[in-house]
Scaffold this active site. Structure first.
Site, PDB file in Angstrom:
ATOM      1  N   HIS A  60       4.554  -1.044   1.961  1.00  0.00           N
ATOM      2  CA  HIS A  60       3.994  -1.910   2.524  1.00  0.00           C
ATOM      3  C   HIS A  60       2.598  -0.333   2.275  1.00  0.00           C
ATOM      4  CE1 HIS A  60       2.221  -3.638   6.523  1.00  0.00           C
ATOM      5  NE2 HIS A  60       1.254  -3.104   6.115  1.00  0.00           N
ATOM      6  N   HIS A  62      -2.368  -0.376   1.091  1.00  0.00           N
ATOM      7  CA  HIS A  62      -3.374  -0.685   1.601  1.00  0.00           C
ATOM      8  C   HIS A  62      -4.279  -0.502   0.213  1.00  0.00           C
ATOM      9  CE1 HIS A  62      -3.526  -3.778   5.269  1.00  0.00           C
ATOM     10  NE2 HIS A  62      -2.040  -3.078   5.275  1.00  0.00           N
ATOM     11  N   GLN A 155      -7.092 -10.198   7.047  1.00  0.00           N
ATOM     12  CA  GLN A 155      -7.443  -8.765   7.706  1.00  0.00           C
ATOM     13  C   GLN A 155      -7.965  -9.255   8.991  1.00  0.00           C
ATOM     14  OE1 GLN A 155      -7.014  -5.199   7.478  1.00  0.00           O
ATOM     15  NE2 GLN A 155      -7.132  -5.630  10.221  1.00  0.00           N
ATOM     16  N   HIS A 213       1.545  -8.471   9.016  1.00  0.00           N
ATOM     17  CA  HIS A 213       1.846  -7.832  10.007  1.00  0.00           C
ATOM     18  C   HIS A 213       1.496  -8.602  11.155  1.00  0.00           C
ATOM     19  CE1 HIS A 213      -0.726  -5.731   7.024  1.00  0.00           C
ATOM     20  NE2 HIS A 213      -0.566  -4.575   7.666  1.00  0.00           N
ATOM     21  N   GLU A 216       1.389  -6.208  15.781  1.00  0.00           N
ATOM     22  CA  GLU A 216       1.260  -4.576  15.642  1.00  0.00           C
ATOM     23  C   GLU A 216       0.692  -4.277  17.341  1.00  0.00           C
ATOM     24  OE1 GLU A 216      -1.416  -3.302  12.565  1.00  0.00           O
ATOM     25  OE2 GLU A 216      -1.238  -1.511  12.640  1.00  0.00           O
ATOM     26  N   ASP A 312       1.244   2.395   4.614  1.00  0.00           N
ATOM     27  CA  ASP A 312       0.737   1.588   5.570  1.00  0.00           C
ATOM     28  C   ASP A 312      -0.657   2.033   4.814  1.00  0.00           C
ATOM     29  OD1 ASP A 312      -0.679  -0.119   6.304  1.00  0.00           O
ATOM     30  OD2 ASP A 312       0.222   0.475   8.492  1.00  0.00           O
TER      31      ASP A 312
HETATM   32 FE   FE2 Z   1      -0.875  -2.976   7.204  1.00  0.00          FE
END
Ligand code: FE2
Length: 427
Positions: A60, A62, A155, A213, A216, A312
């Protein structure tokens, strides 16, 4: 004749003084050093009784936002909300070239640290899909050394952001491999449900994996993982779907969580916790006691689910720390999850090697004949020591080729007339 014979290696399962034979990029022989010592090989490599392991996999990440901390200005509060606002502000100024360049820089750093596969989310909220173009180019450029698996990530919300559904389909048509989502960020819980149904239907139609995702949040009523598991079963996607973060599970009632975990097992949902980020972004509305925020990692592992630790973020609008180091990630996960039992320490190591490899669908995880010789040699004797010391990556092998080396961490001390050498593995 072997291409390479690696001798005197310790394996993650505790076997010592082992040897690996490699031919055409694959592990072809595994045995004790005594058994394999006479095998003819073009090259030999002495592992010096250090830990030789399957290379790290970051399940995971970005890559489009990594190493952009401070742009357009630092996240002063350190919160998830300010990070999202900063990223939205920064995006219009990014060019394909700048994304490609910073992603390439990160990939080199990751390889040097023994990461040879990364699942990276790529933001598809931009109608030009510049980040998608940039990361697809980086995927091709680094293909000989690094597996990059891209996730189309809305996102700003699949339903909340105008055009996100069309952008996501275009990203898949361009070659992005996995379907992402962010149901807890849609306008309402109901729209979160709709987004999950739409994305799972699309995954079933296209035969693609899903990684959302999901939840969260510290809100125990954020229960999209239940909907995701139910739709996984409904669309026949068992074993193909991952819930990332799942931090609300930390705060759920134990009775509800137990029922939920049964459903997750039925759906064969994979789980990715991101301990560095969860421990810093969750619990922000708490005074004291402050919740840790990480999902129920030991319980999910005990239930038999495939659970990985992901990184992440590295120096991005959400997180000013990070060092492309999966041992750092697992070290934090071990502490946050209170996983200090010896079997659990092994599970934490597996959560950055074999488990994420399985989630990404990579072939043959582990040091077994037929597996790709994608390996990391660590300045440690065993996985527990590797985690404790965040051991130096002495050598990284891609398909049996040594592509990165780091000197061992050894200090020379002069204490008056006494001279000492401190080897981090045996201080
Ligand atoms: Fe993430």
């Amino acid at each position: 004749m072997l291409d390479l014979l690696i001798r005197h290696a310790n394996f993650p399962d505790g076997q010592q003084d082992m040897a690996l034979g490699i031919k055409d990029g694959l592990i072809t022989q595994v045995g004790s050093d005594i058994e394999l010592s006479e095998c003819p090989a073009a090259q030999a490599f002495d592992a010096g009784h250090h830990l030789l392991s399957q290379a790290f996999v970051d399940a995971h990440f970005h890559l489009d936002s990594a190493q952009r901390f401070g742009q357009p200005r630092p996240n002063q509060s350190g919160t998830l909300r300010e990070g999202i606002a900063l990223w939205a502000e920064l995006k219009p100024s990014l060019t394909r070239e700048s994304i490609e360049q910073s992603a390439a820089n990160y990939c080199r750093w990751a390889i040097a640290n023994g990461i040879l596969a990364i699942r990276t989310h790529v933001d598809i909220s931009d109608p030009q899909l510049l980040a998608v173009e940039a990361l697809l180019a980086v995927r091709e450029r680094f293909k000989p050394w690094l597996t990059l698996q891209l996730v189309a990530f809305p996102q700003d919300g699949l339903l909340r952001h105008p055009g996100a559904q069309e952008n996501l389909i275009r990203a898949l048509d361009m070659g992005v491999a996995v379907i992402g989502g962010i149901p807890h960020f849609e306008r309402t819980a109901n729209e979160g449900t709709q987004s999950i149904e739409w994305l799972c239907r699309l995954a079933a139609e296209r035969g693609l994996m899903v990684d959302m995702h999901c939840d969260e949040s510290d809100d125990p009523n954020s229960r999209h993982i239940e909907t995701l598991a139910a739709n996984t079963i409904r669309f026949g996607l068992q074993g193909q779907v991952t819930g990332s973060h799942l931090t609300s599970m930390h705060s759920m009632d134990n009775d509800y969580a137990a029922k939920l975990m049964d459903l997750m097992v039925q759906a064969d949902i994979h789980v990715i916790a991101n301990p560095l980020i969860n421990i810093t972004l969750q619990g922000r509305h708490d005074t004291y006691p402050k919740r840790r925020g990480m999902t129920r990692v030991p319980e999910l592992m005990a239930a038999g689910l495939t659970v990985a630790f992901g990184q992440d973020c590295v120096m991005d609008p959400w997180y000013s720390m990070g060092s492309a180091d999966m041992l750092e990630v697992a070290h934090m996960g071990l502490h946050v999850g209170q996983m200090t039992g010896q079997t659990q320490v092994q599970q934490c190591y597996a959560a950055i090697t074999t488990e994420p490899a399985a989630i990404l669908g990579l072939p043959h995880p582990g040091l077994v004949p037929g597996a790709p010789a994608d390996l990391v040699l660590l300045q440690a004797s065993d996985p527990a020591q590797a985690l404790r010391l965040r051991a130096a990556r002495l050598a990284v092998f891609k398909q049996g080729q040594c592509i990165a080396q780091t000197p061992p961490r050894i200090a020379e001390l002069t204490l008056g007339a006494d001279k000492h050498q401190i080897d981090w593995r045996r201080p």
